[in-house]
Design a protein around this motif. Structure first.
Motif, mmCIF file in Angstrom:
data_model
loop_
_atom_site.group_PDB
_atom_site.id
_atom_site.type_symbol
_atom_site.label_atom_id
_atom_site.label_comp_id
_atom_site.label_asym_id
_atom_site.label_seq_id
_atom_site.Cartn_x
_atom_site.Cartn_y
_atom_site.Cartn_z
ATOM 1 N N GLY A 164 0.655 -1.524 -0.318
ATOM 2 C CA GLY A 164 0.201 -0.104 -0.121
ATOM 3 C C GLY A 164 0.591 1.652 -0.210
ATOM 4 N N ILE A 165 2.393 1.325 -0.251
ATOM 5 C CA ILE A 165 3.031 2.874 -0.173
ATOM 6 C C ILE A 165 3.204 3.082 -1.755
ATOM 7 C CG2 ILE A 165 5.114 3.421 0.314
ATOM 8 C CD1 ILE A 165 5.581 1.684 2.809
ATOM 9 N N THR A 166 2.560 4.030 -2.292
ATOM 10 C CA THR A 166 2.878 4.239 -3.226
ATOM 11 C C THR A 166 3.345 5.757 -3.751
ATOM 12 O OG1 THR A 166 -0.026 5.656 -3.650
ATOM 13 C CG2 THR A 166 0.366 2.442 -4.119
ATOM 14 N N GLN A 167 3.729 6.052 -2.488
ATOM 15 C CA GLN A 167 4.521 7.773 -2.765
ATOM 16 C C GLN A 167 5.075 8.213 -3.744
ATOM 17 O OE1 GLN A 167 4.865 10.219 1.062
ATOM 18 N NE2 GLN A 167 2.657 9.168 1.717
ATOM 19 N N PRO A 168 5.337 8.911 -4.657
ATOM 20 C CA PRO A 168 6.223 8.869 -5.641
ATOM 21 C C PRO A 168 7.575 8.485 -5.152
ATOM 22 C CG PRO A 168 4.726 10.378 -6.662
ATOM 23 C CD PRO A 168 4.524 9.353 -4.996
ATOM 24 N N ARG A 169 8.035 10.099 -3.911
ATOM 25 C CA ARG A 169 9.632 9.638 -3.411
ATOM 26 C C ARG A 169 9.661 8.449 -3.002
ATOM 27 N NH1 ARG A 169 10.543 12.711 1.923
ATOM 28 N NH2 ARG A 169 13.055 12.371 2.025
ATOM 29 N N PHE A 170 9.231 7.324 -2.194
ATOM 30 C CA PHE A 170 9.435 6.704 -1.958
ATOM 31 C C PHE A 170 9.316 5.711 -2.678
ATOM 32 C CE2 PHE A 170 8.603 2.436 0.182
ATOM 33 C CZ PHE A 170 10.174 2.654 1.626
ATOM 34 N N LEU A 171 9.058 5.613 -3.455
ATOM 35 C CA LEU A 171 8.918 4.616 -4.871
ATOM 36 C C LEU A 171 10.636 4.573 -5.409
ATOM 37 C CD1 LEU A 171 6.071 4.625 -6.853
ATOM 38 C CD2 LEU A 171 6.514 2.662 -4.461
ATOM 39 N N GLU A 172 10.510 6.322 -6.363
ATOM 40 C CA GLU A 172 12.027 6.180 -6.578
ATOM 41 C C GLU A 172 13.168 5.627 -5.116
ATOM 42 O OE1 GLU A 172 12.338 10.734 -7.365
ATOM 43 O OE2 GLU A 172 10.413 10.782 -8.492
ATOM 44 N N LEU A 173 12.933 5.896 -3.921
ATOM 45 C CA LEU A 173 13.974 5.329 -2.756
ATOM 46 C C LEU A 173 14.300 3.853 -3.448
ATOM 47 C CD1 LEU A 173 13.330 7.925 -0.045
ATOM 48 C CD2 LEU A 173 15.569 8.042 -1.715
ATOM 49 N N ILE A 174 13.088 3.520 -3.460
ATOM 50 C CA ILE A 174 13.154 2.070 -3.139
ATOM 51 C C ILE A 174 13.195 1.184 -4.696
ATOM 52 C CG2 ILE A 174 10.951 1.221 -4.028
ATOM 53 C CD1 ILE A 174 10.982 -0.936 -1.930
ATOM 54 N N GLN A 175 13.794 2.250 -5.930
ATOM 55 C CA GLN A 175 14.311 1.374 -7.176
ATOM 56 C C GLN A 175 15.880 1.453 -7.423
ATOM 57 O OE1 GLN A 175 11.432 3.163 -9.754
ATOM 58 N NE2 GLN A 175 10.748 1.426 -10.356
ATOM 59 N N GLU A 176 16.166 3.068 -5.918
ATOM 60 C CA GLU A 176 17.699 2.771 -5.607
ATOM 61 C C GLU A 176 18.219 1.654 -4.754
ATOM 62 O OE1 GLU A 176 18.015 6.587 -4.697
ATOM 63 O OE2 GLU A 176 17.478 7.816 -6.187
ATOM 64 N N GLN A 177 17.417 0.966 -4.452
ATOM 65 C CA GLN A 177 18.524 -0.383 -3.881
ATOM 66 C C GLN A 177 18.589 -1.505 -5.033
ATOM 67 O OE1 GLN A 177 18.699 0.515 -0.780
ATOM 68 N NE2 GLN A 177 17.948 2.220 -1.124
ATOM 69 N N GLY A 178 18.062 -1.468 -5.964
ATOM 70 C CA GLY A 178 19.173 -2.242 -7.001
ATOM 71 C C GLY A 178 18.871 -3.956 -6.911
ATOM 72 N N VAL A 179 17.654 -4.170 -6.211
ATOM 73 C CA VAL A 179 16.581 -5.107 -5.683
ATOM 74 C C VAL A 179 15.465 -5.484 -6.464
ATOM 75 C CG1 VAL A 179 18.300 -5.801 -3.736
ATOM 76 C CG2 VAL A 179 15.865 -4.690 -3.564
ATOM 77 N N PRO A 180 15.089 -6.469 -6.716
ATOM 78 C CA PRO A 180 13.192 -7.048 -7.292
ATOM 79 C C PRO A 180 12.490 -6.945 -6.329
ATOM 80 C CG PRO A 180 14.565 -8.860 -7.955
ATOM 81 C CD PRO A 180 15.446 -8.043 -6.364
ATOM 82 N N VAL A 181 11.710 -5.900 -7.078
ATOM 83 C CA VAL A 181 9.986 -5.156 -5.240
ATOM 84 C C VAL A 181 9.537 -4.985 -6.389
ATOM 85 C CG1 VAL A 181 9.388 -3.553 -4.517
ATOM 86 C CG2 VAL A 181 11.788 -2.959 -5.057
ATOM 87 N N VAL A 182 8.489 -5.926 -5.728
ATOM 88 C CA VAL A 182 6.970 -6.126 -5.574
ATOM 89 C C VAL A 182 5.918 -5.138 -5.114
ATOM 90 C CG1 VAL A 182 5.137 -6.910 -6.611
ATOM 91 C CG2 VAL A 182 7.308 -8.276 -6.840
ATOM 92 N N SER A 183 4.734 -4.532 -5.520
ATOM 93 C CA SER A 183 3.219 -3.999 -4.418
ATOM 94 C C SER A 183 2.659 -4.656 -4.337
ATOM 95 C CB SER A 183 3.269 -2.376 -5.601
ATOM 96 O OG SER A 183 2.543 -1.818 -5.109
ATOM 97 N N ALA A 184 1.865 -4.793 -3.927
ATOM 98 C CA ALA A 184 0.688 -5.309 -3.769
ATOM 99 C C ALA A 184 -0.875 -3.964 -2.581
ATOM 100 C CB ALA A 184 0.483 -6.473 -2.669
ATOM 101 N N GLY A 185 -1.735 -3.991 -3.540
ATOM 102 C CA GLY A 185 -2.404 -3.487 -2.558
ATOM 103 C C GLY A 185 -3.126 -1.887 -3.493
ATOM 104 N N ASP A 186 -2.714 -1.070 -3.726
ATOM 105 C CA ASP A 186 -3.263 -0.060 -4.318
ATOM 106 C C ASP A 186 -2.565 -0.194 -5.415
ATOM 107 O OD1 ASP A 186 -5.369 0.883 -2.401
ATOM 108 O OD2 ASP A 186 -3.737 1.863 -0.675
ATOM 109 N N ARG A 187 -2.963 0.551 -6.545
ATOM 110 C CA ARG A 187 -2.588 0.250 -7.745
ATOM 111 C C ARG A 187 -1.322 1.814 -7.403
ATOM 112 N NH1 ARG A 187 -3.586 4.172 -12.677
ATOM 113 N NH2 ARG A 187 -2.530 2.780 -14.190
ATOM 114 N N ILE A 188 -0.344 1.519 -8.165
ATOM 115 C CA ILE A 188 1.179 2.651 -8.727
ATOM 116 C C ILE A 188 0.683 2.721 -10.069
ATOM 117 C CG2 ILE A 188 3.442 2.578 -8.936
ATOM 118 C CD1 ILE A 188 3.571 0.607 -6.742
ATOM 119 N N ALA A 189 0.533 4.122 -10.379
ATOM 120 C CA ALA A 189 0.864 4.998 -11.945
ATOM 121 C C ALA A 189 1.500 4.412 -12.570
ATOM 122 C CB ALA A 189 0.958 6.460 -11.785
ATOM 123 N N ASP A 190 2.697 3.553 -12.372
ATOM 124 C CA ASP A 190 3.527 3.474 -13.246
ATOM 125 C C ASP A 190 3.236 1.873 -13.968
ATOM 126 O OD1 ASP A 190 5.802 2.940 -14.666
ATOM 127 O OD2 ASP A 190 7.417 2.940 -12.656
#
Length: 335
Positions: free
Chosen positions: A144-170
């Motif tokens: 349920g975390i979809t805030q763009p700033r946080f999504l940028e931070l987590i993609q910088e970690q360089g590991v696979p990520v999957v979101s569950a729950g609320d839709r992400i715009a990207d």
């Protein structure tokens, strides 16, 4: 343990960790009431200590099942599960079911979940990230975390990520999300079919730091527009906190009179009913999310299936498999 000693939460966590390291609880973890009696503290203190060990990846909690020990062998492959909410994840009426689906699938696949709970500003919903640090894990699941700033931070970690729950715009962000449209459309048709023409909405209606939280409102608006019934005067913004909905209803009733109410979260419906009862009013109320305690018509979501699907998607990506970028799970109206 010393007889007559006074134990604080930190002492209890340290002692339980010592026992876990020694393999004392390999056959099963004791129930909270027994631990409370052993340490001479109340159940809330024990629950806080257990929650701390869950967040550290030493224990797992499943609603309706209990608490169990995560083995060291499973810990060789860790997955960080990140969540923001107003209560402990496994006690949360909405996200707890998604968590159960996640951890069941992860453990069956040989991965150990490590829980990280984030906090947000009560007024705006903006995540508080100044002192936040990610855990070092092989992959991550967002609940349920979809805030763009946080999504940028987590993609910088360089590991696979999957979101569950609320839709992400990207559309390229790997995710499992709910389609609120079919269930909410059925709910609006249900109310209009019973003569309701002024159907109010209580939930997120303003742009916020989490714009995808407006998905329920957009589905409500489109459904009523198709019926020729949408009136913006009948909407009132409220954060998804239980007691906030009651205040929102008071504001709504101060300026207009609905003949039915659609509430964005089932956990807020009791507060709506309390306000209506206090004013001597009886109106049809429909909730959303399909929580287990809902005794009213609601838009139900396949929450456990979402957790299982997100974990499967992440594990497949970790193992080099090809998966769809998005899995969409439809809602349904239940009355």
């Amino acid at each position: 343990m010393s007889k007559g000693a006074v134990y604080k939460q930190g002492d209890i966590v340290a002692e339980l960790e010592r026992r876990l390291d020694a393999g004392i609880y390999t056959s099963g973890f004791p129930v909270g009431a027994d631990l409370a009696a052993e340490f001479g503290v109340n159940i809330k203190t024990i629950n806080k200590a257990i929650n701390q060990l869950v967040e550290a990846g030493r224990l797992a909690r499943k609603r309706g099942v209990g608490t169990f020990v995560l083995s060291r062998s499973a810990g060789e492959h860790q997955i960080e599960v990140l969540f923001e909410g107003y209560s402990a994840l496994f006690e949360h009426p909405f996200w707890g079911e998604i968590w159960n689906g996640c951890i069941t699938q992860l453990l069956d696949s040989g991965y150990r979940p490590v829980l990280t709970q984030l906090h947000a500003d009560d007024g705006t919903g903006e995540l508080l990230l100044d002192d936040f640090r990610f855990s070092r894990t092989e992959g991550k699941i967002l609940l349920g975390i979809t805030q763009p700033r946080f999504l940028e931070l987590i993609q910088e970690q360089g590991v696979p990520v999957v979101s569950a729950g609320d839709r992400i715009a990207d559309p390229e962000f790997p995710q499992v999300y709910f389609d609120y449209e079919p269930g909410i459309r059925e709910a609006m048709q249900f109310l209009s079919g019973r003569g309701c023409r002024r159907i109010a909405f209580l939930g997120e209606v303003k742009d916020s730091y989490n714009p995808m939280l407006l998905n329920k409102f957009h589905a409500y608006r489109r459904s009523l527009e198709s019926l020729g019934l949408y009136d913006p005067e009948l909407t009132e913004h409220t954060r998804p906190l239980p007691e906030a909905a009651g205040n929102a209803l008071r504001l709504l009733l101060a300026r207009t009179m609905p003949d039915a109410i659609f509430v964005a979260g089932d956990h807020q419906v009791p507060y709506i009913e309390k306000v209506l009862k206090g004013k001597g009013m009886r109106l049809p109320v429909v909730g959303c999310d399909g929580l287990s305690f809902a005794a009213w018509p609601t838009v139900a979501l396949p929450r456990r299936a979402a957790g299982e699907a997100a974990a499967r998607m992440l594990v497949a990506r970790l193992r080099g498999g090809i998966t769809p970028e998005q899995t969409v799970l439809p809602s349904r109206f239940v009355c």
